[in-house]
Design an enzyme around this catalytic site. Structure first.
Site, PDB file in Angstrom:
ATOM      1  N   GLY A  58      -9.391  11.707  -4.087  1.00 38.00           N
ATOM      2  CA  GLY A  58     -10.134  12.541  -3.150  1.00 38.00           C
ATOM      3  C   GLY A  58      -9.516  13.908  -2.987  1.00 38.00           C
ATOM      4  O   GLY A  58     -10.223  14.925  -2.886  1.00 38.00           O
ATOM      5  N   ASN A 156      -2.302   3.044 -12.160  1.00 35.57           N
ATOM      6  CA  ASN A 156      -3.342   2.017 -12.224  1.00 35.57           C
ATOM      7  C   ASN A 156      -3.719   1.706 -13.668  1.00 35.57           C
ATOM      8  O   ASN A 156      -3.273   2.372 -14.605  1.00 35.57           O
ATOM      9  CB  ASN A 156      -4.573   2.413 -11.391  1.00 35.57           C
ATOM     10  CG  ASN A 156      -5.289   3.654 -11.905  1.00 35.57           C
ATOM     11  OD1 ASN A 156      -5.194   4.015 -13.063  1.00 35.57           O
ATOM     12  ND2 ASN A 156      -6.020   4.323 -11.028  1.00 35.57           N
ATOM     13  N   GLY A 157      -4.558   0.688 -13.830  1.00 35.19           N
ATOM     14  CA  GLY A 157      -5.003   0.298 -15.159  1.00 35.19           C
ATOM     15  C   GLY A 157      -6.149   1.116 -15.696  1.00 35.19           C
ATOM     16  O   GLY A 157      -6.632   0.856 -16.801  1.00 35.19           O
ATOM     17  N   VAL A 287       4.443  15.773   4.425  1.00 35.19           N
ATOM     18  CA  VAL A 287       3.950  16.202   5.733  1.00 35.19           C
ATOM     19  C   VAL A 287       4.358  15.166   6.772  1.00 35.19           C
ATOM     20  O   VAL A 287       4.103  13.971   6.612  1.00 35.19           O
ATOM     21  CB  VAL A 287       2.418  16.374   5.720  1.00 35.19           C
ATOM     22  CG1 VAL A 287       1.909  16.755   7.107  1.00 35.19           C
ATOM     23  CG2 VAL A 287       2.000  17.422   4.690  1.00 35.19           C
ATOM     24  N   GLU A 398     -11.051  -8.919 -13.050  1.00 36.87           N
ATOM     25  CA  GLU A 398     -10.494  -8.271 -14.228  1.00 36.87           C
ATOM     26  C   GLU A 398      -9.771  -9.311 -15.075  1.00 36.87           C
ATOM     27  O   GLU A 398      -9.008 -10.125 -14.544  1.00 36.87           O
ATOM     28  CB  GLU A 398      -9.479  -7.200 -13.835  1.00 36.87           C
ATOM     29  CG  GLU A 398      -9.983  -6.096 -12.971  1.00 36.87           C
ATOM     30  CD  GLU A 398      -8.832  -5.186 -12.537  1.00 36.87           C
ATOM     31  OE1 GLU A 398      -7.729  -5.300 -13.122  1.00 36.87           O
ATOM     32  OE2 GLU A 398      -9.033  -4.394 -11.611  1.00 36.87           O
ATOM     33  N   HIS A 484      -5.671  -2.126  -4.079  1.00 34.44           N
ATOM     34  CA  HIS A 484      -6.828  -1.312  -3.697  1.00 34.44           C
ATOM     35  C   HIS A 484      -6.945  -1.173  -2.181  1.00 34.44           C
ATOM     36  O   HIS A 484      -7.897  -1.658  -1.574  1.00 34.44           O
ATOM     37  CB  HIS A 484      -8.118  -1.949  -4.234  1.00 34.44           C
ATOM     38  CG  HIS A 484      -8.142  -2.165  -5.702  1.00 34.44           C
ATOM     39  ND1 HIS A 484      -8.949  -3.114  -6.301  1.00 34.44           N
ATOM     40  CD2 HIS A 484      -7.477  -1.552  -6.715  1.00 34.44           C
ATOM     41  CE1 HIS A 484      -8.774  -3.079  -7.611  1.00 34.44           C
ATOM     42  NE2 HIS A 484      -7.880  -2.137  -7.883  1.00 34.44           N
ATOM     43  N   ASN A 522     -12.914  -1.971  -8.810  1.00 28.63           N
ATOM     44  CA  ASN A 522     -11.842  -0.983  -8.723  1.00 28.63           C
ATOM     45  C   ASN A 522     -12.402   0.275  -8.066  1.00 28.63           C
ATOM     46  O   ASN A 522     -13.423   0.797  -8.498  1.00 28.63           O
ATOM     47  CB  ASN A 522     -11.314  -0.654 -10.112  1.00 28.63           C
ATOM     48  CG  ASN A 522     -10.947  -1.896 -10.885  1.00 28.63           C
ATOM     49  OD1 ASN A 522     -11.818  -2.707 -11.204  1.00 28.63           O
ATOM     50  ND2 ASN A 522      -9.684  -2.066 -11.191  1.00 28.63           N
TER      51      ASN A 522
END
Length: 546
Positions: A58, A156-157, A287, A398, A484, A522
């Site tokens: 994001g 990740n994968g 931060v 998966e 996740h 995912n």
């Protein structure tokens, strides 16, 4: 075509900036002529029109689109830039012999497969260091997160799955699904550079024998499988198999980073963002607090550290527009701390709620001796068992590799289930950290769903579970960690329908914290596409119109 040329050119400029920063050993990354071009000093601190906290999915989307809109933007990343080779000539350490590069300030690695025949063979004692993978341990749940420029994309994968539309509509009913599937999912997949494996190569290569074995066994139980797109460069993998390029996926690299082949965010969105000339990344900058000032701007206190964790400086940075992209855990903790310590007192009670592990359950089956899975296994998954239409226990599993370099006769899976249970983050004043209220019992629906699926496969193939892979206990299902994390600042509750934080102007959440605990696959493509949707509206209404 023009847009593609612009993106390609920007990506090249950005990649050059990343390489230059690595060669110089710099913590500031910018393609502008001056690294501080986006900044000006005010009151002894730094002012930037827009700050993005984090460099994950994001955050990367937001930075790219802000840069394209001409908005000077500063990204603050607590991890380091991963493109400087170590003494062995590699940027990342492998899974089989991890070193300090593998882990975020740990004294011992914490691999998800904690044992083999109940022996801890996967983990090593290491020096504390700003490594690439962190396991954040709460009382009854642990969460794996990536640390570095690119966030979770580094570890990740790479499975780039668009969720079932019907489930997306169920999870995010206030979001226009037609707009998402017609516009923002295609945009996300294109910019992430998602690709599909050559099916004819998959069928004949030794490197995916383990997946074909699991497919055949699922078929005997009446279950279907589906090929899964990925951001790994499949052409590069074929050349790995041919021996013409250095191996990465075929050298047991994934959870501690891929030295080659994977198109992580530093090679896609972030490179393009830097290529706009408007985006600067400060690495090893964490931060600590957020405060709104009387003029409506946001004041951040930031600690700059080195790779050994020593605090080098404490800084104050001020911005007009603040985007939180530090992930479900990071963004939620920052806002929760701000609410409970009074620096952002108008945050609502929804901050910290709606968290879930996306129904993650890992399990493994023991195959018969006459049905080996192969000594060669690619570390990048390519196939999944799709039983999401099951009305009683939806599961997308998966087919995961177990690249040990020897025959194990193990079929490994990461099951994604539809678990309605949700956790809540609360602020712990004593530690100044967020604590997760989540119990192992809340994972019972997920375990039961996974068990119903794999019981059917075991019955059809007269096989059994493996009980030796998840620690010293007799345990067939790993229900105490997840890959996740989702939720904590749920869209339409803690924020409006476009990620604007309730109670504050020009404050946004732009990551997986917006998704209420589950998306059925995912999640990174969904996080990316949702960020594309939200930032488009924010730039149009809040920035260019102001």
């Amino acid at each position: 075509m023009v847009e593609n040329q612009h993106l390609s050119r920007r990506r090249l400029f950005g990649m050059a900036a990343l390489s230059a920063a690595a060669l110089a050993g710099a913590t500031t990354i910018s393609s502008a002529s001056r690294a501080a071009a986006a900044e000006k000093s005010v009151a002894g601190g730094t002012f930037v029109p827009a700050v993005v906290i984090g460099t994950g999915y994001g955050a990367a989307v937001s930075a790219l689109r802000l840069g394209e809109a001409g908005v000077p933007t500063l990204m603050l990343e607590m991890g380091q830039l991963w493109n400087q080779p170590g003494p062995d000539g590699n940027v990342y350490s492998g899974m089989l012999k991890p070193d300090k590069r593998s882990s975020w300030f740990k004294t011992r690695t914490e691999a998800p497969l904690g044992s083999f025949l109940w022996l801890d063979l996967a983990n090593r004692d290491i020096e504390p260091y700003a490594g690439v993978l962190d396991r954040v341990n709460f009382d009854q749940m642990s969460v794996y997160v990536g640390r570095g420029v690119g966030g979770g994309s580094l570890v990740n994968g790479g499975m780039a799955v668009t969720p079932r539309r019907s489930y997306f509509e169920e999870v995010l009913p206030r979001v226009d699904a037609a707009e998402m599937y017609d516009r923002y999912f295609p945009r996300a997949n294109k910019t992430l550079r998602v690709g599909n494996i050559d099916k004819s190569w998959f069928e004949q290569t030794d490197w995916y024998k383990f997946a074909r074995v699991s497919r055949e066994q699922a078929s005997k139980a009446g279950l279907g499988t589906t090929f899964v797109p990925n951001v790994y460069d499949w052409d590069y993998m074929r050349r790995e198999a041919d021996g013409s390029v250095p191996k990465s996926a075929l050298a047991a690299e994934v959870i501690y980073g891929n030295n080659h082949g994977k198109v992580s965010l530093d090679k896609s969105y972030l490179a393009s963002a830097l290529g706009t000339g408007k985006v600067t990344i400060e690495t090893l900058h964490e931060v600590k607090t957020i405060r709104q000032q009387k003029d409506g701007t946001y004041l951040l206190t930031v600690e700059q550290k080195n790779v050994d964790g020593k605090v080098l400086a404490s800084k104050e940075i001020t911005c007009k527009h603040l985007f939180l992209g530090a992930g479900s855990l990071g963004s939620t903790e920052l806002l929760l701390r701000a609410r409970e310590t009074g620096t952002l007192p108008n945050l609502n009670s929804e901050i910290g709620t709606g968290w879930g592990p996306n129904g993650n359950i890992m399990t493994a089956r023991a195959n018969h001796m006459w049905n080996p899975t192969g000594t060669k296994q690619s570390s990048i998954p390519a196939l999944g068992i799709d039983d999401w239409d099951n009305p009683d226990a939806p599961v997308f599993a998966e087919i995961a590799p177990m690249p040990a370099g020897l025959e194990t006769w193990v079929s490994l899976y990461l099951a994604i289930t539809k678990n309605p249970e949700r956790g809540t983050f609360v602020y712990d004043k004593a530690t100044d950290r967020a604590k997760l209220r989540w119990t192992r019992e809340q994972n019972a629906p997920a375990v039961n769903a996974a068990k119903s699926l794999f019981d059917r496969i075991n019955k059809a193939n007269t096989t059994i579970y493996r009980y030796d892979l998840f620690g010293k206990q007799l345990k067939a299902f790993a229900d105490d960690f997840c890959y996740h994390p989702l939720g904590g600042c749920v869209l339409g509750k803690a924020t409006d329908d476009y990620g604007r934080v309730a109670g504050y102007k020009n404050l946004y959440v732009t990551d997986g914290a917006l998704i209420p605990g589950s998306i059925g696959v995912n999640p990174f493509v969904t996080i990316t596409a949702l960020a594309e949707r939200n930032i488009e509206r924010v730039i149009k209404q809040d920035i260019t119109a102001s």
